[in-house]
Design an enzyme around this catalytic site. Structure first.
Site, short mmCIF file in Angstrom:
data_model
loop_
_atom_site.label_atom_id
_atom_site.label_comp_id
_atom_site.label_asym_id
_atom_site.label_seq_id
_atom_site.Cartn_x
_atom_site.Cartn_y
_atom_site.Cartn_z
N CYS A 33 0.96 15.91 -13.82
CA CYS A 33 2.35 16.33 -13.54
C CYS A 33 3.29 15.13 -13.68
O CYS A 33 2.94 14.00 -13.37
CB CYS A 33 2.43 16.90 -12.13
SG CYS A 33 4.10 17.37 -11.64
N HIS A 77 0.81 -1.22 0.00
CA HIS A 77 0.00 0.00 0.00
C HIS A 77 0.85 1.27 0.00
O HIS A 77 0.34 2.35 0.30
CB HIS A 77 -0.94 0.01 1.22
CG HIS A 77 -1.95 -1.10 1.19
ND1 HIS A 77 -2.47 -1.68 2.31
CD2 HIS A 77 -2.52 -1.75 0.15
CE1 HIS A 77 -3.33 -2.64 1.98
NE2 HIS A 77 -3.37 -2.70 0.66
ZN LIG Z 1 3.62 18.45 -9.73
#
Ligand SMILES: [Zn+2]
Length: 428
Positions: free
Chosen positions: A203, A190
């Site tokens: 991004c 996890h």
């Molecule tokens: Zn970023």
């Protein structure tokens, strides 16, 4: 409800519990024997294992007045939408988990397990060498992912390894295994609190490591994290350096967020490789000055590439945007696959002996129990000889009746069981 159904099928009845408790020592002795005879050692750990360090388990972590007043439990808070709906709550929860994990020493059981690994040379005995060599060949021949993507999703690059006859699998996100075990022999299914990702899905920052000197500033009354550090206007504010993550000295105290037990961590993350260069965790720089001319620093971490806020690279509930460490997952897949290859290659008179020691893996997040039982089934199917030592104070029995015969059920807390197994192990 799913959890309730699981529970009814796993909880020993009164008679079974009596038998399990009465035979605690005998089962520990059997476990020690299995470990002493093993060719391969797989360690599987869950929340109950961390609990012995004084950390909170799932059902208790969020039991503090600030959350109870808002009718929020662990599963409500552990969701990614809070980053946008109530960022002070989001960073308050994860920030305090971070502070707690960073300050708490992994319990003695970690070093006992590490000694078991070293004792039998699971790193470089003959079986280990065979496993490592085979993994190396596979990596050369079938590298399945684009390297750049793999690297981007890894908070650090692992140059050591590959693993030998030992591996560890955990659902814990405290990253405490990294104090003693090598990065190439750990799989955190996890993620972990040390790994962060940009909240902007477009991004390219990938996953990055939190710096070793970082801590969050949290108001311990409200459990909220202000957006900037250094605001001393509230009298209930905790100074991260002095009080956050403070220890409870009361032995009856149930640990929860911000009030954990245990002692101070002495060698945090000593085995975790350094962050990639450049690390996309934005270094805190002053973002303003307050009315008295003092610098103001951000308290919520940011992505260095786009300056959006970062979130832990941890799988939360209802989380479609978690960036898992692909390389770490692939190291685990390759190791498991290679151990199964070896099981198949061995002659039936000399089967590969696999010992799985599973500690503190309950039913709230049953991933680890499934992983252990799946490995038992797979090893047995490939002709290996497998034992699952299941240490759990509530649910030590097999969830799947097919694997029953391979389970040594130890109904106890993790550290108590590890110490008792060790007593027998050292006497062999
Ligand atoms: Zn970023």
């Amino acid at each position: 409800m799913w959890s309730d159904l699981m529970e009814s099928g796993n909880k020993p009845d009164a008679e079974e519990a009596g038998e399990l408790l009465a035979n605690f020592d005998r089962y520990c002795q059997k476990a020690a024997r299995a470990l002493a005879e093993a060719d391969v050692f797989l360690l599987v750990t869950g929340a109950g294992f961390s609990a012995d360090s004084g950390l909170a388990i799932y059902r208790d972590v969020a039991k503090v007045p600030a959350y109870q007043a808002r009718d929020l439990d662990y599963s409500d808070i552990c969701m990614p939408h809070w980053q946008f709906d109530d960022p002070e709550l989001f960073y308050g929860f994860w920030g305090q988990c971070f502070n707690d994990y960073r300050k708490t020493q992994p319990h003695e059981g970690y070093s006992i397990l590490h000694r078991w690994k070293q004792d039998k040379n699971f790193d470089n005995n003959n079986v280990a060498e065979t496993i490592s060599a085979r993994i190396e060949r596979k990596v050369e021949l079938q590298r399945p992912f684009d390297d750049e993507i793999v690297e981007r999703h890894a908070p650090y690059l692992v140059k050591s390894g590959p693993a030998g006859a030992f591996f560890s699998f955990t659902s814990n996100v405290d990253a405490h295994l990294h104090d003693l075990f090598e990065a190439h022999e750990i799989h955190e299914c996890h993620g972990n609190i040390e790994s962060w990702q940009c909240s902007d899905p477009y991004c390219d920052a990938g996953v990055f490591r939190a710096p070793l000197d970082h801590s969050f500033e949290i108001d311990m009354e409200t459990m909220l994290a202000p957006s900037v550090q250094g605001d001393t206007s509230s009298s209930s504010k905790n100074d991260t350096a002095t009080q956050a993550g403070k220890k409870s000295s009361n032995s009856n105290h149930v640990p929860h967020i911000g009030q954990v037990g245990g002692s101070n961590r002495t060698q945090p993350l000593q085995k975790m490789p350094p962050p990639k260069e450049p690390n996309n965790w934005r270094t805190s720089t002053s973002i303003a000055t307050d009315s008295e001319g003092n610098d103001v620093f951000p308290n919520w971490p940011q992505c260095a590439l786009c300056k959006a806020y970062a979130r832990p690279a941890i799988l939360m509930f209802g989380d479609a945007r978690w960036k898992r460490d692909i390389a770490q997952g692939e190291r685990w897949n390759l190791w498991k696959e290679t151990v199964l290859d070896l099981c198949e290659k061995r002659n039936s008179n000399n089967p590969l002996k696999v010992c799985i020691v599973e500690v503190g893996c309950g039913l709230n997040v049953p991933t680890c129990r499934f992983a252990s039982e799946r490995m038992v089934e797979d090893v047995a199917r490939k002709g290996g000889d497998v034992v699952l030592v299941r240490v759990n104070p509530d649910f030590p029995l097999a969830s799947d009746s097919d694997v029953n015969d391979c389970v040594i059920p130890i109904m106890a807390r993790g550290l108590d069981a590890i110490k008792r197994i060790d007593k027998h192990y050292r006497g062999m």
